[in-house]
Design a protein around this motif. Structure first.
Motif, mmCIF file in Angstrom:
data_model
loop_
_atom_site.group_PDB
_atom_site.id
_atom_site.type_symbol
_atom_site.label_atom_id
_atom_site.label_comp_id
_atom_site.label_asym_id
_atom_site.label_seq_id
_atom_site.Cartn_x
_atom_site.Cartn_y
_atom_site.Cartn_z
ATOM 1 N N LYS A 126 0.827 -1.198 0.000
ATOM 2 C CA LYS A 126 0.000 0.000 0.000
ATOM 3 C C LYS A 126 0.863 1.250 0.000
ATOM 4 C CE LYS A 126 -3.770 -2.299 2.317
ATOM 5 N NZ LYS A 126 -4.642 -2.348 3.451
ATOM 6 N N LYS A 127 0.292 2.314 -0.498
ATOM 7 C CA LYS A 127 0.950 3.618 -0.487
ATOM 8 C C LYS A 127 0.348 4.439 0.653
ATOM 9 C CE LYS A 127 3.259 2.900 -4.263
ATOM 10 N NZ LYS A 127 4.527 2.302 -4.123
ATOM 11 N N PHE A 128 1.199 5.148 1.372
ATOM 12 C CA PHE A 128 0.748 5.953 2.493
ATOM 13 C C PHE A 128 1.057 7.418 2.251
ATOM 14 C CE2 PHE A 128 1.231 1.759 4.243
ATOM 15 C CZ PHE A 128 0.130 1.637 5.058
ATOM 16 N N GLU A 129 0.247 8.276 2.822
ATOM 17 C CA GLU A 129 0.482 9.704 2.707
ATOM 18 C C GLU A 129 1.633 10.158 3.587
ATOM 19 O OE1 GLU A 129 -2.983 12.159 3.019
ATOM 20 O OE2 GLU A 129 -4.205 10.694 1.968
ATOM 21 N N ASP A 130 2.047 9.358 4.539
ATOM 22 C CA ASP A 130 3.130 9.711 5.443
ATOM 23 C C ASP A 130 4.462 9.287 4.831
ATOM 24 O OD1 ASP A 130 4.954 10.069 7.450
ATOM 25 O OD2 ASP A 130 3.791 9.042 8.981
ATOM 26 N N TYR A 132 14.670 14.024 13.005
ATOM 27 C CA TYR A 132 13.870 14.227 14.225
ATOM 28 C C TYR A 132 12.648 15.081 13.913
ATOM 29 C CZ TYR A 132 17.991 12.568 16.814
ATOM 30 O OH TYR A 132 19.036 11.832 17.302
ATOM 31 N N GLU A 133 12.830 16.129 13.146
ATOM 32 C CA GLU A 133 11.727 17.021 12.785
ATOM 33 C C GLU A 133 10.672 16.280 11.953
ATOM 34 O OE1 GLU A 133 9.441 20.339 12.781
ATOM 35 O OE2 GLU A 133 11.344 20.195 13.854
ATOM 36 N N GLN A 134 11.104 15.507 10.968
ATOM 37 C CA GLN A 134 10.159 14.770 10.118
ATOM 38 C C GLN A 134 9.360 13.754 10.921
ATOM 39 O OE1 GLN A 134 13.212 13.391 7.430
ATOM 40 N NE2 GLN A 134 12.454 14.684 5.770
ATOM 41 N N ILE A 135 10.025 13.045 11.809
ATOM 42 C CA ILE A 135 9.329 12.043 12.621
ATOM 43 C C ILE A 135 8.359 12.717 13.575
ATOM 44 C CG2 ILE A 135 9.629 10.261 14.394
ATOM 45 C CD1 ILE A 135 12.254 9.517 12.896
ATOM 46 N N ILE A 150 2.663 13.955 14.976
ATOM 47 C CA ILE A 150 1.585 14.947 15.101
ATOM 48 C C ILE A 150 0.399 14.556 14.213
ATOM 49 C CG2 ILE A 150 0.945 17.349 14.617
ATOM 50 C CD1 ILE A 150 2.709 17.033 17.106
ATOM 51 N N LYS A 151 0.681 14.102 13.001
ATOM 52 C CA LYS A 151 -0.404 13.676 12.095
ATOM 53 C C LYS A 151 -1.201 12.525 12.706
ATOM 54 C CE LYS A 151 2.044 14.972 7.889
ATOM 55 N NZ LYS A 151 2.760 14.455 6.716
ATOM 56 N N TYR A 152 -0.505 11.574 13.302
ATOM 57 C CA TYR A 152 -1.202 10.444 13.929
ATOM 58 C C TYR A 152 -2.024 10.916 15.127
ATOM 59 C CZ TYR A 152 1.502 7.383 10.920
ATOM 60 O OH TYR A 152 2.044 6.762 9.823
ATOM 61 N N ILE A 153 -1.478 11.833 15.907
ATOM 62 C CA ILE A 153 -2.212 12.373 17.059
ATOM 63 C C ILE A 153 -3.478 13.091 16.587
ATOM 64 C CG2 ILE A 153 -2.110 14.088 18.907
ATOM 65 C CD1 ILE A 153 0.919 13.295 19.163
ATOM 66 N N LEU A 162 10.070 17.866 20.692
ATOM 67 C CA LEU A 162 9.467 18.538 19.533
ATOM 68 C C LEU A 162 7.957 18.303 19.488
ATOM 69 C CD1 LEU A 162 12.102 17.728 16.761
ATOM 70 C CD2 LEU A 162 11.531 20.003 17.632
ATOM 71 N N VAL A 163 7.547 17.075 19.748
ATOM 72 C CA VAL A 163 6.115 16.755 19.741
ATOM 73 C C VAL A 163 5.413 17.519 20.860
ATOM 74 C CG1 VAL A 163 4.408 14.924 20.074
ATOM 75 C CG2 VAL A 163 6.426 14.507 18.652
ATOM 76 N N ARG A 164 5.992 17.496 22.063
ATOM 77 C CA ARG A 164 5.383 18.228 23.192
ATOM 78 C C ARG A 164 5.223 19.704 22.867
ATOM 79 N NH1 ARG A 164 9.200 15.240 26.328
ATOM 80 N NH2 ARG A 164 8.134 13.523 27.331
#
Length: 109
Positions: A23-27, A49-52, A57-60, A88-90
């Motif tokens: 499958k192809k994913f948008e992420d 680190y920034e990309q991950i 954030i997208k999953y959240i 970064l996420v926080r």
């Protein structure tokens, strides 16, 4: 031997993980490269680190609030999760704009 196990297994989870490689994913960070070599958890987020952190954030934003963090090679990279990615996420999810749009998902406080 592993390929035979994967082929004959009746595990629903294993079949779902194996199907991800087609499958192809948008992420762009979502990587399925190990699915043909591992029978268990074989997907990963790969990138800077920034990309991950952006991927997390997208999953959240879609409601995923629990993650299993690991790294490979383990000792050399695991500290980056706690020292680089999670801060970064926080920072991103605990700002006023994010909370106004997704307040129920501020899970890293």
């Amino acid at each position: 031997m592993l390929k035979d196990y994967i082929t004959v297994s009746d595990s629903v989870s294993l079949k779902k993980i194996q199907s991800l490689k087609e499958k192809k994913f948008e992420d762009p960070c979502f990587w399925t490269g190990m699915t043909k070599y591992r029978s268990g958890n074989s997907t990963a987020l790969v990138g800077s680190y920034e990309q991950i952190s952006e991927s997390l954030i997208k999953y959240i934003k879609v409601g995923i609030t629990e993650f299993i963090f690991s790294s490979s090679p383990h000792l050399e990279t695991v500290s980056g999760i706690g020292k680089e990615i999670l801060p970064l996420v926080r920072e991103k999810i605990n700002n006023k704009q994010f909370c106004a749009e997704n307040c129920q998902y501020s899970v890293f406080k």
